[in-house]
Motif scaffolding. Structure first.
Motif, PDB file in Angstrom:
ATOM      1  N   SER A   1       0.833  -1.198   0.000  1.00 29.89           N
ATOM      2  CA  SER A   1       0.000   0.000   0.000  1.00 29.89           C
ATOM      3  C   SER A   1       0.870   1.251   0.000  1.00 29.89           C
ATOM      4  CB  SER A   1      -0.921   0.024   1.231  1.00 29.89           C
ATOM      5  OG  SER A   1      -1.753  -1.102   1.266  1.00 29.89           O
ATOM      6  N   THR A   2       0.261   2.385  -0.319  1.00 33.55           N
ATOM      7  CA  THR A   2       0.945   3.668  -0.213  1.00 33.55           C
ATOM      8  C   THR A   2       0.805   4.192   1.214  1.00 33.55           C
ATOM      9  OG1 THR A   2      -1.041   4.866  -0.910  1.00 33.55           O
ATOM     10  CG2 THR A   2       0.503   4.194  -2.633  1.00 33.55           C
ATOM     11  N   SER A   3       1.728   5.040   1.619  1.00 31.59           N
ATOM     12  CA  SER A   3       1.682   5.596   2.977  1.00 31.59           C
ATOM     13  C   SER A   3       0.531   6.571   3.152  1.00 31.59           C
ATOM     14  CB  SER A   3       3.016   6.290   3.302  1.00 31.59           C
ATOM     15  OG  SER A   3       3.297   7.303   2.342  1.00 31.59           O
ATOM     16  N   ASP A   4       0.039   7.117   2.042  1.00 28.44           N
ATOM     17  CA  ASP A   4      -1.074   8.063   2.063  1.00 28.44           C
ATOM     18  C   ASP A   4      -2.287   7.394   1.422  1.00 28.44           C
ATOM     19  OD1 ASP A   4      -2.872  10.165   1.746  1.00 28.44           O
ATOM     20  OD2 ASP A   4      -1.285  11.634   1.392  1.00 28.44           O
TER      21      ASP A   4
ATOM     22  N   GLN B   1       5.351 -11.625  -8.047  1.00 25.60           N
ATOM     23  CA  GLN B   1       4.080 -10.904  -7.985  1.00 25.60           C
ATOM     24  C   GLN B   1       2.937 -11.886  -7.759  1.00 25.60           C
ATOM     25  OE1 GLN B   1       2.635  -9.187 -11.657  1.00 25.60           O
ATOM     26  NE2 GLN B   1       1.626  -7.496 -10.575  1.00 25.60           N
ATOM     27  N   MET B   2       2.067 -11.568  -6.826  1.00 26.23           N
ATOM     28  CA  MET B   2       0.867 -12.381  -6.646  1.00 26.23           C
ATOM     29  C   MET B   2      -0.084 -12.133  -7.816  1.00 26.23           C
ATOM     30  SD  MET B   2       0.151 -12.380  -2.530  1.00 26.23           S
ATOM     31  CE  MET B   2      -0.595 -10.758  -2.523  1.00 26.23           C
ATOM     32  N   SER B   3      -0.894 -13.123  -8.141  1.00 28.45           N
ATOM     33  CA  SER B   3      -1.814 -12.981  -9.263  1.00 28.45           C
ATOM     34  C   SER B   3      -3.033 -12.145  -8.894  1.00 28.45           C
ATOM     35  CB  SER B   3      -2.259 -14.364  -9.761  1.00 28.45           C
ATOM     36  OG  SER B   3      -2.834 -15.116  -8.706  1.00 28.45           O
TER      37      SER B   3
ATOM     38  N   GLU C   1      -4.847 -21.021   0.035  1.00 35.66           N
ATOM     39  CA  GLU C   1      -4.151 -20.962  -1.250  1.00 35.66           C
ATOM     40  C   GLU C   1      -4.198 -19.538  -1.788  1.00 35.66           C
ATOM     41  OE1 GLU C   1      -5.580 -23.830  -4.006  1.00 35.66           O
ATOM     42  OE2 GLU C   1      -5.128 -25.554  -2.719  1.00 35.66           O
ATOM     43  N   VAL C   2      -3.027 -19.022  -2.131  1.00 37.17           N
ATOM     44  CA  VAL C   2      -2.903 -17.670  -2.678  1.00 37.17           C
ATOM     45  C   VAL C   2      -2.220 -17.780  -4.037  1.00 37.17           C
ATOM     46  CG1 VAL C   2      -1.939 -15.369  -2.354  1.00 37.17           C
ATOM     47  CG2 VAL C   2      -2.744 -16.678  -0.378  1.00 37.17           C
ATOM     48  N   GLY C   3      -2.830 -17.182  -5.053  1.00 37.70           N
ATOM     49  CA  GLY C   3      -2.278 -17.282  -6.399  1.00 37.70           C
ATOM     50  C   GLY C   3      -1.009 -16.463  -6.574  1.00 37.70           C
ATOM     51  N   VAL C   4      -0.023 -17.062  -7.228  1.00 29.44           N
ATOM     52  CA  VAL C   4       1.249 -16.392  -7.504  1.00 29.44           C
ATOM     53  C   VAL C   4       1.522 -16.458  -8.999  1.00 29.44           C
ATOM     54  CG1 VAL C   4       3.739 -16.355  -7.068  1.00 29.44           C
ATOM     55  CG2 VAL C   4       2.152 -17.001  -5.234  1.00 29.44           C
TER      56      VAL C   4
ATOM     57  N   LYS D   1      -0.785  -5.768  -7.048  1.00 29.79           N
ATOM     58  CA  LYS D   1      -1.276  -7.087  -6.620  1.00 29.79           C
ATOM     59  C   LYS D   1      -0.710  -7.503  -5.271  1.00 29.79           C
ATOM     60  CE  LYS D   1      -3.509  -7.445 -10.466  1.00 29.79           C
ATOM     61  NZ  LYS D   1      -4.928  -7.034 -10.486  1.00 29.79           N
ATOM     62  N   GLY D   2       0.616  -7.514  -5.135  1.00 31.82           N
ATOM     63  CA  GLY D   2       1.223  -7.922  -3.879  1.00 31.82           C
ATOM     64  C   GLY D   2       2.473  -8.744  -4.105  1.00 31.82           C
ATOM     65  N   PHE D   3       3.176  -9.029  -3.020  1.00 25.74           N
ATOM     66  CA  PHE D   3       4.439  -9.751  -3.086  1.00 25.74           C
ATOM     67  C   PHE D   3       4.314 -11.136  -2.451  1.00 25.74           C
ATOM     68  CE2 PHE D   3       6.837  -5.463  -2.752  1.00 25.74           C
ATOM     69  CZ  PHE D   3       6.703  -5.266  -4.116  1.00 25.74           C
TER      70      PHE D   3
END
Length: 206
Positions: free
Chosen positions: A51-54, A97-99, A113-116, A164-166
């Motif tokens: 996320s962004t700090s703001d 990167q997560m999907s 289960e988390v998509g990657v 998406k995420g790491f």
């Protein structure tokens, strides 16, 4: 002398297998793998949104050129096998990167289960010293820069959706090591270094 009745109670102790540990919203994380002769190999991987700090987001408009993006996190412990007596060890970090991003309103467990995806943001070796707390900084690949360069994100939610995420892990092909980190520490952050060009001036910013 005690003259009352004496009775015997028997109990049974056993281990119950449970792989559904709640892993959502924790300030600490462990990544890597560990081998124990009786219990086998345990593997820990971190899945996290970015996320962004703001809350109002961030803008890298047409005047910005991102030079590099660095993911840093505060290391609170490094766990070596007993047979490894070296003072430093090369730890192979892998960031993908997560999907899809994690749902903030959902609970995730150790067996969720988390998509990657296949996009790799970091895949390299970093030398860590035994027993020392430190900050590890990983320079992300151009593939991550391409996600945010010359773009405006109107909210932190929009930034999360784009990134998406790491998925952060340790390649254990050369040995079993585990690293613990403090996700709430001020040193745990994502930093973009960029050049801002306007009116003939180039300014270096973060």
């Amino acid at each position: 002398i005690y003259s009352g009745n004496i009775d015997t109670a028997y109990g049974t102790a056993y281990t119950v297998f449970d792989d559904s540990l709640l892993t959502t919203g924790l300030n600490a994380a462990i990544i890597g793998s560990w081998y124990e002769p009786h219990f086998g190999t345990s593997v820990a991987t971190l899945y996290t949104n970015v996320s962004t700090s703001d809350a109002s987001g961030v803008s890298f408009d047409e005047h910005c050129t991102i030079d590099s993006v660095v993911l840093s996190f505060s290391i609170t412990g490094i766990f070596f096998p007993a047979s490894d007596t070296s003072s430093t060890q090369n730890i192979h970090f892998v960031i993908k990167q997560m999907s899809q991003r994690l749902n903030k309103d959902s609970a995730y467990y150790s067996d969720s289960e988390v998509g990657v995806g296949t996009t790799v943001f970091f895949d390299d070796v970093v030398a860590l010293e035994r027993g020392d707390s430190m900050v590890v900084s990983l320079k992300l690949s151009p593939a991550f820069i391409a996600l945010i360069d010359k773009k405006t994100f109107s909210s932190s939610d929009a930034f999360e959706e784009a990134v998406k995420g790491f998925c952060i892990s340790i390649d254990n092909s050369t040995g079993h090591y585990m690293v613990s980190m403090n996700l709430a520490a001020s040193a745990t952050r994502l930093t973009a270094y960029y050049t801002y060009s306007n009116s003939g001036q180039d300014l270096q910013r973060t």
